[in-house]
Design a protein around this motif. Structure first.
Motif, mmCIF file in Angstrom:
data_model
loop_
_atom_site.group_PDB
_atom_site.id
_atom_site.type_symbol
_atom_site.label_atom_id
_atom_site.label_comp_id
_atom_site.label_asym_id
_atom_site.label_seq_id
_atom_site.Cartn_x
_atom_site.Cartn_y
_atom_site.Cartn_z
ATOM 1 N N ALA A 208 0.867 -1.258 -0.024
ATOM 2 C CA ALA A 208 -0.012 0.010 0.032
ATOM 3 C C ALA A 208 0.713 1.064 0.100
ATOM 4 C CB ALA A 208 -0.973 -0.064 1.387
ATOM 5 N N VAL B 245 -2.162 5.185 0.961
ATOM 6 C CA VAL B 245 -3.528 5.077 0.372
ATOM 7 C C VAL B 245 -4.258 5.696 1.429
ATOM 8 C CG1 VAL B 245 -5.309 3.054 0.818
ATOM 9 C CG2 VAL B 245 -3.082 2.762 -0.264
ATOM 10 N N VAL C 8 -8.580 6.318 2.370
ATOM 11 C CA VAL C 8 -10.078 5.628 1.947
ATOM 12 C C VAL C 8 -10.767 6.499 2.647
ATOM 13 C CG1 VAL C 8 -11.531 3.782 2.491
ATOM 14 C CG2 VAL C 8 -9.086 3.211 1.729
ATOM 15 N N THR D 214 -9.983 -2.082 7.672
ATOM 16 C CA THR D 214 -9.923 -1.249 6.143
ATOM 17 C C THR D 214 -8.822 -1.401 5.423
ATOM 18 O OG1 THR D 214 -11.611 0.263 7.475
ATOM 19 C CG2 THR D 214 -10.695 0.937 5.364
ATOM 20 N N ARG E 41 -9.037 -5.078 3.955
ATOM 21 C CA ARG E 41 -10.000 -4.953 2.866
ATOM 22 C C ARG E 41 -9.469 -4.283 1.513
ATOM 23 N NH1 ARG E 41 -15.042 -6.361 3.426
ATOM 24 N NH2 ARG E 41 -15.777 -4.785 1.985
ATOM 25 N N THR E 42 -8.778 -3.209 1.772
ATOM 26 C CA THR E 42 -8.181 -2.163 0.724
ATOM 27 C C THR E 42 -7.105 -2.847 -0.152
ATOM 28 O OG1 THR E 42 -8.926 -0.631 2.005
ATOM 29 C CG2 THR E 42 -7.384 -0.084 -0.085
ATOM 30 N N GLU F 113 -12.232 -2.658 -1.008
ATOM 31 C CA GLU F 113 -12.361 -1.468 -0.823
ATOM 32 C C GLU F 113 -11.533 -0.423 -1.782
ATOM 33 O OE1 GLU F 113 -14.672 -0.045 0.916
ATOM 34 O OE2 GLU F 113 -15.304 -1.521 2.551
ATOM 35 N N ARG F 114 -11.919 0.421 -2.493
ATOM 36 C CA ARG F 114 -11.225 1.175 -3.662
ATOM 37 C C ARG F 114 -10.706 2.506 -3.018
ATOM 38 N NH1 ARG F 114 -12.559 2.046 -9.772
ATOM 39 N NH2 ARG F 114 -12.840 -0.252 -9.565
ATOM 40 N N PRO F 115 -9.403 2.603 -2.887
ATOM 41 C CA PRO F 115 -8.772 3.911 -2.119
ATOM 42 C C PRO F 115 -9.240 5.166 -2.940
ATOM 43 C CG PRO F 115 -7.181 2.647 -3.357
ATOM 44 C CD PRO F 115 -8.275 1.809 -3.372
ATOM 45 N N TYR G 208 -8.955 -2.976 -11.059
ATOM 46 C CA TYR G 208 -10.187 -3.309 -10.246
ATOM 47 C C TYR G 208 -11.203 -3.981 -11.100
ATOM 48 C CZ TYR G 208 -8.160 -0.838 -6.214
ATOM 49 O OH TYR G 208 -7.499 -0.656 -4.905
#
Length: 346
Positions: free
Chosen positions: A8, A11, A13, A51, A54-55, A60-62, A76
């Motif tokens: 990451a 990032v 979110v 989170t 999951r990202t 989850e999309r940042p 994605y």
């Protein structure tokens, strides 16, 4: 460190509340985990740990920043996410809730094989039953055939957790993301599951990101630790360095309540983690910081900085020990290094 890395980089979110406010669940997270290493992400409930998990799995999309896997930015698209989840699997926190009570153990473990068409692609031409049995054996469920037709309610808590792990192993992943993998288990079973994760690392070369609130667990299993508070990593480094010489007051408070740390006086933090729609200025931990409350920060002349001056994002260094704390920076001759892309908190 060889093999793929899941990373990451900066990032962020964000979630929109019912009132229309923007909640920054993650605010500049740099983290990496590679094949063959165990990284523990530690913090209180509400700090953003799940989170992050999951990202990094594409769930989850940042809003900004990026996730990189095996040197490539995460796409994605449905096809790209299927490829990622074949190689990076998640083990959920609550096996009782994660397992379908109407599915047998066999069906639960075989579900991923069927979704990804693993049997048809298996170079050794093993049957589905053979792949399920191999995954269950790797997860410590032996003899696997004796458990094929059992349902979750017929298993112990430790067995249910092993079924979840077996379901992940059936796909032959290179990395696991384990969200509080032992929080619902008795102490004796916790040790067995942690020993299993260590064995999987040794035998299969798996990398594991362990999300936990328990620094004691991290001490027993992790190569590196990242301590998280209110959406940002505030201290990170090799496990021995972070836990034998914690520099951030938040890390010190978490460590002080670990039962094995009898020589430390327990530190009781006041208040709760602030609302992520209203992140405090300066150091985000300052409203709860014991060093501010007992006058230590004022005596060192950094109390104004703690309340007003933002701190840099910590780099995702796999070797060094870094901390985002004005008091620790003053006490350290060099202070924490920052990455070229470090950004100040807005």
């Amino acid at each position: 460190m060889t093999g793929p890395q899941l990373e990451a980089h900066g990032v962020n979110v964000e979630f929109i509340t019912r009132g229309g406010q923007v909640a920054r669940a993650l605010d500049g997270v740099d983290l990496r985990v590679g094949a063959g290493e165990i990284v523990a992400l530690v913090g209180e409930s509400g700090s953003g740990k799940t989170t992050v998990a999951r990202t990094m799995l594409g769930l989850e999309r940042p809003a900004s920043g990026r996730i990189v896997f095996d040197g490539e930015p995460l796409s994605y698209s449905t096809r790209a996410l299927r490829r990622l989840r074949r190689r990076v699997q998640m083990v959920l926190q609550d096996p009782a809730g994660a397992l379908n009570p109407r599915q047998t153990v066999y069906e639960s473990v075989a579900e991923g094989l069927r979704l990804h068409g693993i049997v048809a692609k298996d170079p050794e031409r093993r049957t589905e039953a053979e792949l399920v049995a191999a995954a269950m054996s790797s997860a410590g469920l032996r003899p696997p055939e004796a458990l094929f037709l059992r349902y979750p309610h017929e298993l112990s808590g430790g067995q249910r957790q092993r079924v979840l792990i077996a379901g992940a192993l059936a796909l032959g992943p290179e990395l696991l993301v384990a969200d509080e993998p032992v929080s619902s288990l008795d102490a004796s079973i916790r040790g067995e599951i942690l020993a299993l994760l260590l064995r999987l690392r040794e035998e299969l070369g798996l990398g594991v990101l362990v999300v936990t609130h328990d620094l004691g667990l991290a001490w027993n299993i992790a190569d590196r630790i990242a301590v998280m508070y209110l959406g940002r990593i505030v201290e990170a480094g090799p496990t021995e360095e972070v836990l034998q010489a914690p520099q951030h007051p938040y890390t010190q408070a978490l460590l002080s309540v670990v039962p094995e740390m009898e020589e430390l006086r327990p530190v009781v933090l006041t208040g709760e983690i602030p609302d992520p729609t209203r992140i405090p200025g300066g150091c985000r931990f300052h409203p709860r910081c014991p060093a501010l409350q007992d006058g230590t920060a004022a005596a060192e002349g950094v109390d104004d900085r703690c309340r007003e001056q933002p701190l840099e994002i910590l780099p995702d260094d796999t070797v060094g020990h870094h901390v985002a704390c004005h008091l620790a920076r003053l006490r350290n001759s060099t202070g924490p290094r920052t990455s070229p892309e470090s950004r100040s908190l807005a």
